[in-house]
Design a protein around this motif. Structure first.
Motif, PDB file in Angstrom:
ATOM      1  N   MET A   1       0.933  -1.229  -0.125  1.00 30.21           N
ATOM      2  CA  MET A   1       0.073  -0.057  -0.161  1.00 30.21           C
ATOM      3  C   MET A   1       0.838   1.044  -0.003  1.00 30.21           C
ATOM      4  N   SER A   2       0.060   2.494   0.175  1.00 32.80           N
ATOM      5  CA  SER A   2       0.907   3.784   0.092  1.00 32.80           C
ATOM      6  C   SER A   2       0.651   4.496   1.192  1.00 32.80           C
ATOM      7  N   ARG A   3       1.490   5.411   1.431  1.00 38.46           N
ATOM      8  CA  ARG A   3       1.176   6.496   2.574  1.00 38.46           C
ATOM      9  C   ARG A   3       0.183   7.504   2.357  1.00 38.46           C
ATOM     10  N   ILE A   4      -0.100   7.904   3.436  1.00 40.00           N
ATOM     11  CA  ILE A   4      -0.978   9.173   3.423  1.00 40.00           C
ATOM     12  C   ILE A   4      -0.291  10.257   4.010  1.00 40.00           C
ATOM     13  N   LEU A   5      -0.039  11.344   3.670  1.00 37.11           N
ATOM     14  CA  LEU A   5       0.904  12.403   4.229  1.00 37.11           C
ATOM     15  C   LEU A   5      -0.173  13.766   4.605  1.00 37.11           C
ATOM     16  N   ALA A   6       0.127  14.269   5.904  1.00 37.45           N
ATOM     17  CA  ALA A   6      -0.537  15.541   6.548  1.00 37.45           C
ATOM     18  C   ALA A   6       0.332  16.518   6.460  1.00 37.45           C
ATOM     19  N   ILE A   7      -0.279  17.621   6.131  1.00 39.04           N
ATOM     20  CA  ILE A   7       0.594  19.095   6.096  1.00 39.04           C
ATOM     21  C   ILE A   7      -0.301  20.169   6.848  1.00 39.04           C
ATOM     22  N   ASP A   8       0.445  20.391   7.990  1.00 39.38           N
ATOM     23  CA  ASP A   8      -0.127  21.609   8.745  1.00 39.38           C
ATOM     24  C   ASP A   8       0.923  22.847   8.298  1.00 39.38           C
ATOM     25  N   TYR A   9       0.347  23.331   7.085  1.00 38.89           N
ATOM     26  CA  TYR A   9       0.928  24.548   6.577  1.00 38.89           C
ATOM     27  C   TYR A   9       0.716  25.923   7.350  1.00 38.89           C
ATOM     28  N   GLY A  10       1.911  26.390   7.505  1.00 41.00           N
ATOM     29  CA  GLY A  10       1.775  27.872   8.558  1.00 41.00           C
ATOM     30  C   GLY A  10       2.576  28.671   7.696  1.00 41.00           C
ATOM     31  N   ILE A  11       2.631  29.992   8.161  1.00 42.34           N
ATOM     32  CA  ILE A  11       3.002  30.996   7.570  1.00 42.34           C
ATOM     33  C   ILE A  11       4.758  31.006   7.690  1.00 42.34           C
ATOM     34  N   LYS A  12       5.165  30.398   8.688  1.00 40.81           N
ATOM     35  CA  LYS A  12       6.646  30.215   8.909  1.00 40.81           C
ATOM     36  C   LYS A  12       6.892  28.846   8.815  1.00 40.81           C
ATOM     37  N   ARG A  13       6.293  27.985   9.427  1.00 42.15           N
ATOM     38  CA  ARG A  13       6.670  26.481   9.612  1.00 42.15           C
ATOM     39  C   ARG A  13       5.698  25.792   9.034  1.00 42.15           C
ATOM     40  N   ALA A  17       3.369  15.391   8.768  1.00 41.71           N
ATOM     41  CA  ALA A  17       2.984  13.891   9.374  1.00 41.71           C
ATOM     42  C   ALA A  17       2.843  12.844   8.380  1.00 41.71           C
ATOM     43  N   VAL A  18       3.105  11.503   8.673  1.00 37.24           N
ATOM     44  CA  VAL A  18       2.918  10.569   7.469  1.00 37.24           C
ATOM     45  C   VAL A  18       2.287   9.073   8.049  1.00 37.24           C
ATOM     46  N   THR A  19       1.712   8.437   7.389  1.00 29.35           N
ATOM     47  CA  THR A  19       1.164   7.070   7.883  1.00 29.35           C
ATOM     48  C   THR A  19       2.184   6.058   7.708  1.00 29.35           C
ATOM     49  N   ASP A  20       2.235   4.993   8.270  1.00 29.82           N
ATOM     50  CA  ASP A  20       2.728   3.787   7.751  1.00 29.82           C
ATOM     51  C   ASP A  20       2.241   3.276   6.535  1.00 29.82           C
ATOM     52  N   VAL A  50       3.018   7.821  -1.992  1.00 30.88           N
ATOM     53  CA  VAL A  50       2.100   8.668  -1.106  1.00 30.88           C
ATOM     54  C   VAL A  50       1.101   8.576  -1.913  1.00 30.88           C
ATOM     55  N   SER A  51      -0.107   8.163  -1.552  1.00 30.30           N
ATOM     56  CA  SER A  51      -1.401   8.179  -2.261  1.00 30.30           C
ATOM     57  C   SER A  51      -2.257   9.422  -2.161  1.00 30.30           C
ATOM     58  N   LYS A  52      -2.091   9.954  -1.108  1.00 26.22           N
ATOM     59  CA  LYS A  52      -3.042  11.153  -0.768  1.00 26.22           C
ATOM     60  C   LYS A  52      -2.338  12.088   0.419  1.00 26.22           C
ATOM     61  N   VAL A  53      -2.762  13.371  -0.027  1.00 23.79           N
ATOM     62  CA  VAL A  53      -2.134  14.326   0.903  1.00 23.79           C
ATOM     63  C   VAL A  53      -3.242  15.007   1.605  1.00 23.79           C
ATOM     64  N   LEU A  54      -3.247  15.324   2.993  1.00 20.24           N
ATOM     65  CA  LEU A  54      -4.282  16.199   3.702  1.00 20.24           C
ATOM     66  C   LEU A  54      -3.597  17.352   3.712  1.00 20.24           C
ATOM     67  N   ILE A  55      -4.349  18.383   3.687  1.00 27.20           N
ATOM     68  CA  ILE A  55      -3.928  19.824   4.019  1.00 27.20           C
ATOM     69  C   ILE A  55      -4.798  20.375   4.790  1.00 27.20           C
TER      70      ILE A  55
END
Length: 138
Positions: A1-13, A17-20, A50-55
């Protein structure tokens, strides 16, 4: 399978995070300067499946977009140009930073460690991703 990646995008940083590969467990990956996000993701996607990205989608208590929404929308537009084939899902990120900070307190981190805003962003991305996985299983 593939991973899902999550992005907590901010102005500076930006917290990431990622799944197994089985998409069961969310783990913090890193925190990066936001201006390097596309370059970082280009490298990461070339190495990992990576199959999906959560933003994260910041909202105010009343559900209206927050003041940081225009910055995040600009990032989402750049992301879609850089990675046109990648599936994106926007996820409500209300309270993730507060939950991340409380998690740091609950885990016994000292005050100096809790001041690491990069760690807060990484934990917030992890909470966002774990919440998504939990909802997906219900």
């Amino acid at each position: 399978m593939s991973r899902i990646l999550a992005i907590d995008y901010g102005i500076k940083r930006t917290g990431i995070a990622v799944t197994d590969e089985l998409q069961i467990i969310a783990s913090g990956l890193t925190t990066i300067p936001s201006e390097t996000a596309i370059a970082f993701l280009t490298t990461y996607f070339s190495k990992e499946n990576v199959s999906k990205v959560l933003i994260g989608e910041p909202r105010q208590m009343n559900g209206e977009p927050s003041e940081s929404t225009p910055v995040i929308e600009k990032f989402v537009a750049a992301f879609k140009i850089a990675f046109p084939e990648m599936k994106i899902e926007r996820v409500d990120e209300r309270f993730t930073s507060k939950m991340a900070f409380q998690t740091m307190i609950d885990s016994g981190l000292k005050k100096k460690q809790r001041q690491n805003k990069g760690l807060v962003d990484e934990i917030a991305a992890t909470i966002l991703l774990q919440d998504y996985l939990t909802r997906k299983m219900i």
